[in-house]
Design a protein around this motif. Structure first.
Motif, PDB file in Angstrom:
ATOM      1  N   ALA A 144      11.744  10.267  -2.946  1.00 43.05           N
ATOM      2  CA  ALA A 144      12.160  10.093  -1.551  1.00 43.05           C
ATOM      3  C   ALA A 144      10.998  10.205  -0.569  1.00 43.05           C
ATOM      4  N   SER A 145       9.892  10.832  -0.991  1.00 45.53           N
ATOM      5  CA  SER A 145       8.767  11.030  -0.072  1.00 45.53           C
ATOM      6  C   SER A 145       7.763   9.885  -0.101  1.00 45.53           C
ATOM      7  N   ILE A 146       7.883   8.987  -1.069  1.00 46.35           N
ATOM      8  CA  ILE A 146       6.904   7.899  -1.218  1.00 46.35           C
ATOM      9  C   ILE A 146       7.176   6.818  -0.182  1.00 46.35           C
ATOM     10  N   THR A 147       6.119   6.419   0.524  1.00 45.65           N
ATOM     11  CA  THR A 147       6.234   5.436   1.603  1.00 45.65           C
ATOM     12  C   THR A 147       5.570   4.121   1.228  1.00 45.65           C
ATOM     13  N   ALA A 148       5.796   3.122   2.054  1.00 38.66           N
ATOM     14  CA  ALA A 148       5.136   1.830   1.856  1.00 38.66           C
ATOM     15  C   ALA A 148       3.623   1.997   1.891  1.00 38.66           C
ATOM     16  N   GLU A 149       3.143   2.884   2.757  1.00 38.68           N
ATOM     17  CA  GLU A 149       1.699   3.126   2.853  1.00 38.68           C
ATOM     18  C   GLU A 149       1.159   3.707   1.549  1.00 38.68           C
ATOM     19  N   ASP A 150       1.922   4.591   0.908  1.00 38.12           N
ATOM     20  CA  ASP A 150       1.509   5.151  -0.379  1.00 38.12           C
ATOM     21  C   ASP A 150       1.374   4.049  -1.430  1.00 38.12           C
ATOM     22  N   ILE A 151       2.334   3.136  -1.431  1.00 38.37           N
ATOM     23  CA  ILE A 151       2.324   2.046  -2.409  1.00 38.37           C
ATOM     24  C   ILE A 151       1.124   1.127  -2.167  1.00 38.37           C
ATOM     25  N   LEU A 152       0.852   0.823  -0.900  1.00 42.53           N
ATOM     26  CA  LEU A 152      -0.318   0.000  -0.574  1.00 42.53           C
ATOM     27  C   LEU A 152      -1.606   0.685  -1.019  1.00 42.53           C
ATOM     28  N   GLY A 153      -1.609   2.002  -0.950  1.00 38.28           N
ATOM     29  CA  GLY A 153      -2.785   2.746  -1.393  1.00 38.28           C
ATOM     30  C   GLY A 153      -3.050   2.584  -2.881  1.00 38.28           C
ATOM     31  N   VAL A 154      -2.022   2.233  -3.631  1.00 40.15           N
ATOM     32  CA  VAL A 154      -2.171   1.996  -5.073  1.00 40.15           C
ATOM     33  C   VAL A 154      -2.526   0.536  -5.355  1.00 40.15           C
ATOM     34  N   VAL A 155      -1.805  -0.400  -4.735  1.00 34.44           N
ATOM     35  CA  VAL A 155      -1.949  -1.814  -5.109  1.00 34.44           C
ATOM     36  C   VAL A 155      -3.095  -2.535  -4.413  1.00 34.44           C
ATOM     37  N   ASN A 156      -3.417  -2.161  -3.172  1.00 33.74           N
ATOM     38  CA  ASN A 156      -4.456  -2.907  -2.465  1.00 33.74           C
ATOM     39  C   ASN A 156      -5.847  -2.771  -3.081  1.00 33.74           C
ATOM     40  N   PRO A 157      -6.245  -1.583  -3.575  1.00 35.62           N
ATOM     41  CA  PRO A 157      -7.539  -1.517  -4.265  1.00 35.62           C
ATOM     42  C   PRO A 157      -7.600  -2.413  -5.507  1.00 35.62           C
ATOM     43  N   ILE A 158      -6.454  -2.577  -6.174  1.00 33.51           N
ATOM     44  CA  ILE A 158      -6.405  -3.467  -7.340  1.00 33.51           C
ATOM     45  C   ILE A 158      -6.634  -4.905  -6.899  1.00 33.51           C
ATOM     46  N   ALA A 159      -5.982  -5.302  -5.800  1.00 36.59           N
ATOM     47  CA  ALA A 159      -6.163  -6.656  -5.276  1.00 36.59           C
ATOM     48  C   ALA A 159      -7.593  -6.877  -4.805  1.00 36.59           C
ATOM     49  N   THR A 160      -8.183  -5.860  -4.166  1.00 32.59           N
ATOM     50  CA  THR A 160      -9.556  -5.963  -3.671  1.00 32.59           C
ATOM     51  C   THR A 160     -10.543  -6.184  -4.818  1.00 32.59           C
ATOM     52  N   SER A 161     -10.219  -5.648  -5.987  1.00 27.76           N
ATOM     53  CA  SER A 161     -11.094  -5.821  -7.150  1.00 27.76           C
ATOM     54  C   SER A 161     -11.007  -7.224  -7.729  1.00 27.76           C
ATOM     55  N   GLY A 162     -10.119  -8.055  -7.171  1.00 24.76           N
ATOM     56  CA  GLY A 162      -9.979  -9.432  -7.638  1.00 24.76           C
ATOM     57  C   GLY A 162      -8.735  -9.679  -8.470  1.00 24.76           C
TER      58      GLY A 162
END
Length: 409
Positions: free
Chosen positions: A144-162
């Motif tokens: 219940a405490s996980i936010t959209a920002e938390d999820i972006l913190g996981v997936v965006n670095p993966i996308a940035t790596s290509g």
């Protein structure tokens, strides 16, 4: 610290029972007899309880974690007043509370559910890997405490790596687990649904595909060699080259869709991306391959059933996995790339653009051109498909001849 399989295998019996904690109430008990058993400690209505999870190695460490998580979720459902998980050391009991269900337990509960539906091993392995990424990052957080920002913190670095596609797939895993959690009454919304507009867009349509005619010939030679050890998948890849369907269209091909007399493959709209009926003219080479596949008695309505279950399609990763084993990785040529190969070379050969687009099952956005008839341009498309199959065979022969020359020098 969580257990590992290596640690478990190294544990030896003693005169007394030995306990080793995996965390979250799950522990392994080694009996004096040498038997190893997973158990889960938990508290219910003020009392400490223990549940048998399974014997090791019949129950693997991964399965024990999944089953323990699922039990804790079920316990919460059956007892709305019980307090949820607070992990304690050394295998001590855990408390259960609906509001505090952590991500790791819910994600593992979802994994167990998917596991029970019997997916192909590779599909399950991919699911496990991707959900493990989410657990590694946010496993101790309450759902219940996980936010959209938390999820972006996981997936965006993966996308940035290509790895843009991987990032989006992991975002999808987040969403699947949240929907599962919502069904269990643990959350009321899916924050992963709000993240798409804050991610690098998926590169739809940019699938790696070989287009150089000489390289196309080499690819066909590689597929032909692959057929020596795996004739069914090899034949399927050749069908992909000749017919260039989408992955799900080929995997879902049914014998009832083949019109042998008219030499057509008629795909119903419910199986097409655009939900429109589609006709694929079958060149002689494709018919020959289908007759070959017909000799294998799979007792299935599917042309390419799963080897584990004749009523299910072959795994979605089968074709790309075969291409990788041939040395064609995702940056060079993928299964969807056969469509790129066909589109590029058919245009180079001078075939009618509308015929090509209709054969690719692309529906024009222009309203004037968007009236869709599955048989439109069928006569022209039939000639085009046979000509393209013949063109592929010529490239194949040239590459094979060159390979023989190279082997002699």
């Amino acid at each position: 610290m969580p257990l590992t399989d290596t640690q478990i295998r190294a544990l030896h019996p003693s005169e007394k029972r030995v306990r080793r904690s995996d965390g979250g109430g799950l522990f392994l008990e080694v009996m004096p007899s040498g038997k190893k058993v997973f158990r889960l400690a938990y508290r219910l209505n003020g009392g400490q309880r223990t549940k048998l999870i399974g014997d090791y190695p019949r129950t693997s460490l991964a399965d024990a974690r999944l089953k323990a998580s699922a039990f804790k979720l079920d316990l919460r459902d059956d007892n709305p007043e019980v307090v949820a998980m607070a992990t304690r050391k050394h295998g001590s009991a855990v408390l259960l509370e609906k509001e505090n269900a952590n991500w790791a337990d819910v994600a593992n509960g979802y994994l167990l559910l998917r596991q029970q539906s019997g997916p192909a091993p590779r599909t399950l392995a991919k699911l496990n890997r991707q959900i493990a990424v989410t657990i590694s990052a946010l496993g101790d957080r309450t759902v219940a405490s996980i936010t959209a920002e938390d999820i972006l913190g996981v997936v965006n670095p993966i996308a940035t790596s290509g790895r843009v596609e991987t990032a989006h797939e992991i975002r999808t895993r987040f969403s699947q687990v949240f929907r599962y959690a919502a069904a269990r009454g643990l959350v009321t919304h899916d924050p992963a649904a709000f993240t798409i507009d804050a991610m690098v867009a998926r590169r739809r349509g940019e699938f790696s595909g070989i287009t150089d005619p000489k390289e196309v010939g080499k690819l066909l030679v590689a597929i032909d060699r692959y057929r020596d050890n795996n004739p069914i998948v090899g034949a399927s890849l050749l069908l992909s080259a000749y017919l260039f369907p989408r992955n799900t269209e080929l995997r879902g091909m049914r014998w009832s869709e083949i019109d042998w007399g008219a030499a057509r493959w008629e795909i119903p709209g419910r199986r097409m991306k655009m939900q429109r009926d589609h006709i694929v003219p079958l060149p002689a080479q494709a018919l020959k391959l289908l007759h070959l596949l017909q000799q294998y008695d799979f007792s299935s309505e599917l042309v390419l059933p799963s080897p584990r279950d004749a009523n299910r399609m072959v795994s979605e990763m089968t074709f790309n996995g075969a291409l990788r084993r041939m040395g064609y990785h995702s940056d060079r040529h993928v299964h969807h790339g056969f469509r790129t190969t066909a589109s590029t070379n058919l245009n180079e050969m001078g075939w009618n653009y509308d015929w090509i687009e209709r054969q690719l099952a692309h529906v024009p956005a222009n309203k004037v051109r968007s009236s869709y008839n599955k048989a439109q341009y069928l006569e022209g498309r039939t000639k085009m498909m046979q000509a393209y199959a013949d063109w592929l065979d010529e490239r194949w022969k040239e590459a094979k001849a060159q390979s023989l020359v190279n082997s002699k020098t």
